[in-house]
Design a protein around this motif. Structure first.
Motif, mmCIF file in Angstrom:
data_model
loop_
_atom_site.group_PDB
_atom_site.id
_atom_site.type_symbol
_atom_site.label_atom_id
_atom_site.label_comp_id
_atom_site.label_asym_id
_atom_site.label_seq_id
_atom_site.Cartn_x
_atom_site.Cartn_y
_atom_site.Cartn_z
ATOM 1 N N ARG A 169 0.838 -1.213 0.000
ATOM 2 C CA ARG A 169 0.000 0.000 0.000
ATOM 3 C C ARG A 169 0.865 1.253 0.000
ATOM 4 O O ARG A 169 0.551 2.242 -0.676
ATOM 5 C CB ARG A 169 -0.899 0.001 1.249
ATOM 6 C CG ARG A 169 -1.851 -1.174 1.350
ATOM 7 C CD ARG A 169 -2.948 -1.142 0.284
ATOM 8 N NE ARG A 169 -2.529 -1.807 -0.930
ATOM 9 C CZ ARG A 169 -2.475 -3.132 -1.064
ATOM 10 N NH1 ARG A 169 -2.810 -3.912 -0.074
ATOM 11 N NH2 ARG A 169 -2.098 -3.661 -2.198
ATOM 12 N N ARG A 201 3.886 1.510 -1.248
ATOM 13 C CA ARG A 201 4.473 1.638 -2.587
ATOM 14 C C ARG A 201 3.453 2.221 -3.558
ATOM 15 O O ARG A 201 3.775 3.112 -4.361
ATOM 16 C CB ARG A 201 4.950 0.275 -3.077
ATOM 17 C CG ARG A 201 5.553 0.303 -4.484
ATOM 18 C CD ARG A 201 5.974 -1.084 -4.925
ATOM 19 N NE ARG A 201 4.850 -2.004 -4.888
ATOM 20 C CZ ARG A 201 3.921 -2.073 -5.825
ATOM 21 N NH1 ARG A 201 3.967 -1.246 -6.866
ATOM 22 N NH2 ARG A 201 2.938 -2.933 -5.736
ATOM 23 N N GLU A 202 2.219 1.734 -3.486
ATOM 24 C CA GLU A 202 1.183 2.282 -4.359
ATOM 25 C C GLU A 202 0.947 3.757 -4.052
ATOM 26 O O GLU A 202 0.755 4.565 -4.977
ATOM 27 C CB GLU A 202 -0.109 1.490 -4.179
ATOM 28 C CG GLU A 202 -0.018 0.056 -4.691
ATOM 29 C CD GLU A 202 -1.291 -0.730 -4.427
ATOM 30 O OE1 GLU A 202 -2.227 -0.138 -3.829
ATOM 31 O OE2 GLU A 202 -1.354 -1.910 -4.813
ATOM 32 N N ALA A 203 0.953 4.113 -2.759
ATOM 33 C CA ALA A 203 0.770 5.522 -2.397
ATOM 34 C C ALA A 203 1.916 6.376 -2.931
ATOM 35 O O ALA A 203 1.700 7.489 -3.440
ATOM 36 C CB ALA A 203 0.666 5.658 -0.872
ATOM 37 N N ASP A 259 3.750 5.736 -5.548
ATOM 38 C CA ASP A 259 3.571 5.844 -6.997
ATOM 39 C C ASP A 259 2.529 6.904 -7.337
ATOM 40 O O ASP A 259 2.711 7.700 -8.268
ATOM 41 C CB ASP A 259 3.155 4.493 -7.586
ATOM 42 C CG ASP A 259 4.271 3.466 -7.520
ATOM 43 O OD1 ASP A 259 5.442 3.878 -7.344
ATOM 44 O OD2 ASP A 259 3.985 2.257 -7.629
ATOM 45 N N GLU A 260 1.418 6.903 -6.572
ATOM 46 C CA GLU A 260 0.389 7.901 -6.829
ATOM 47 C C GLU A 260 0.910 9.315 -6.567
ATOM 48 O O GLU A 260 0.634 10.253 -7.319
ATOM 49 C CB GLU A 260 -0.835 7.617 -5.946
ATOM 50 C CG GLU A 260 -1.608 6.365 -6.318
ATOM 51 C CD GLU A 260 -2.257 6.480 -7.680
ATOM 52 O OE1 GLU A 260 -2.551 7.618 -8.095
ATOM 53 O OE2 GLU A 260 -2.463 5.443 -8.331
ATOM 54 N N ILE A 261 1.687 9.464 -5.474
ATOM 55 C CA ILE A 261 2.245 10.780 -5.161
ATOM 56 C C ILE A 261 3.209 11.222 -6.259
ATOM 57 O O ILE A 261 3.205 12.388 -6.690
ATOM 58 C CB ILE A 261 2.956 10.732 -3.793
ATOM 59 C CG1 ILE A 261 1.930 10.533 -2.674
ATOM 60 C CG2 ILE A 261 3.760 12.005 -3.553
ATOM 61 C CD1 ILE A 261 2.554 10.322 -1.306
ATOM 62 N N ARG A 303 3.195 10.279 -9.416
ATOM 63 C CA ARG A 303 2.428 10.653 -10.606
ATOM 64 C C ARG A 303 1.748 12.001 -10.415
ATOM 65 O O ARG A 303 1.665 12.809 -11.359
ATOM 66 C CB ARG A 303 1.398 9.563 -10.907
ATOM 67 C CG ARG A 303 1.988 8.307 -11.530
ATOM 68 C CD ARG A 303 0.904 7.397 -12.089
ATOM 69 N NE ARG A 303 0.128 6.775 -11.035
ATOM 70 C CZ ARG A 303 0.419 5.607 -10.489
ATOM 71 N NH1 ARG A 303 1.477 4.930 -10.906
ATOM 72 N NH2 ARG A 303 -0.338 5.093 -9.531
ATOM 73 N N GLY A 304 1.272 12.272 -9.190
ATOM 74 C CA GLY A 304 0.666 13.568 -8.926
ATOM 75 C C GLY A 304 1.673 14.706 -9.035
ATOM 76 O O GLY A 304 1.365 15.765 -9.601
ATOM 77 N N GLU A 305 2.883 14.487 -8.495
ATOM 78 C CA GLU A 305 3.929 15.502 -8.610
ATOM 79 C C GLU A 305 4.302 15.744 -10.060
ATOM 80 O O GLU A 305 4.532 16.892 -10.480
ATOM 81 C CB GLU A 305 5.162 15.065 -7.811
ATOM 82 C CG GLU A 305 4.965 15.106 -6.294
ATOM 83 C CD GLU A 305 4.805 16.529 -5.784
ATOM 84 O OE1 GLU A 305 5.238 17.464 -6.495
ATOM 85 O OE2 GLU A 305 4.235 16.710 -4.690
#
Length: 291
Positions: free
Chosen positions: A190, A192-194, A196-198, A200-202
């Motif tokens: 979880r 790692r997924e978070a 990755d999302e951060i 991609r957001g950056e």
């Protein structure tokens, strides 16, 4: 009177013998008539039945569907993820003669001990077979696995006179020693997924900021270009007006230019200038600069 005295004990003994020879078979059970441990008859139909008093005995067995809860069993599927399986079985005594011959005087308790061993063995065999993973056990294929366990357990319990009707898996859990490791792995996934999302957001934010900065630069540059064009056009128009005015009255234009120079030079506290007396700068202050 003396005959009656002898007849009453005989009748009493005969009555007791008759009552001892009669037994009732309940509709929920089956009975075996044993003589010196040997099976003499089987009573499966409900109602009255007879036996020889003192020589024969009756052993009753439950004819209803029975249940057996197995203790938690640890299995290792093909993906090597150990699981603790809690199961139960429903069964009935199908053949009382074979059942008596298989378990002897141990009865139902001995039969359930042997059936429990059969169930545990088949659960391990089926759930640990090739191609069966922990995900398979927890998926909709679970019913197929339970059917396989039931069929194999039924085949191995028939020599006991038992008919295994159904085997169900109640719970499937991880061993206690694996829970912490599993939770840690889930937490890491979880996180790692978070991350990755951060990331991609950056990345998206950087693209938006870069596009905004580019738009700002383009707008400012365009505004400056238009302002320079407007300023140049205004300067050209001003110079044209000045040139036209200078051509119409050169003396007035020269006088106006001198007044503007005086205003800029003699401003505020800066009212002192050191120049030669015959300088042309104060020509119009001498009184004879304009006619």
């Amino acid at each position: 009177m003396r005959k009656l005295t002898y007849l009453l004990p005989i009748l009493f003994v005969a009555l007791i013998a008759l009552l001892s020879s009669i037994f009732i078979v309940d509709e929920r059970e089956k009975a075996l008539v044993l003589q010196f441990g040997q099976i003499k008859s089987v009573k499966e139909d409900p109602g009255l039945a007879f036996k020889i008093p003192l020589i024969q005995e009756v052993v009753r067995y439950d004819d209803r569907i029975l249940s057996l809860d197995t203790p938690p069993t640890e299995v290792t599927p093909s993906d090597d993820r150990r699981l603790v399986v809690d199961a139960f079985a429903r069964y009935r005594i199908a053949d009382v003669v074979q059942f008596r011959q298989a378990v002897g005087v141990g009865g139902l308790r001995a039969a359930e001990d042997r059936l429990e061993g059969i169930l545990n063995a088949q659960i391990r065999a089926v759930l640990g077979s090739e191609g069966v993973t922990s995900n398979t056990i927890l998926s909709s294929d679970r019913s197929t696995l339970m059917s396989r366990i039931t069929d194999q357990a039924r085949a191995r319990s028939l020599p006991l006179g038992l008919d295994v009707i159904d085997v169900r898996l109640k719970q499937t859990n991880l061993p206690a020693q694996n829970l912490d490791a599993t939770f840690a792995r889930m937490r890491a996934e979880r996180e790692r997924e978070a991350a990755d999302e951060i990331a991609r957001g950056e990345e998206a934010a950087q693209r938006v900021r870069a596009q905004a900065d580019r738009t700002v630069v383009e707008l400012v540059s365009e505004a400056r270009r238009e302002s320079e064009i407007t300023r140049g056009e205004a300067d050209a128009l001003r110079n044209a007006i000045f040139a036209e005015a200078f051509g119409a009255d050169p003396d007035f234009f020269e006088f106006y230019r001198s007044l503007a120079a005086y205003e800029k030079s003699l401003k505020g506290e800066n009212s002192t200038m050191v120049i030669t007396p015959d300088s042309e700068f104060f020509e119009f202050l001498k009184g004879d600069g304009l006619d």
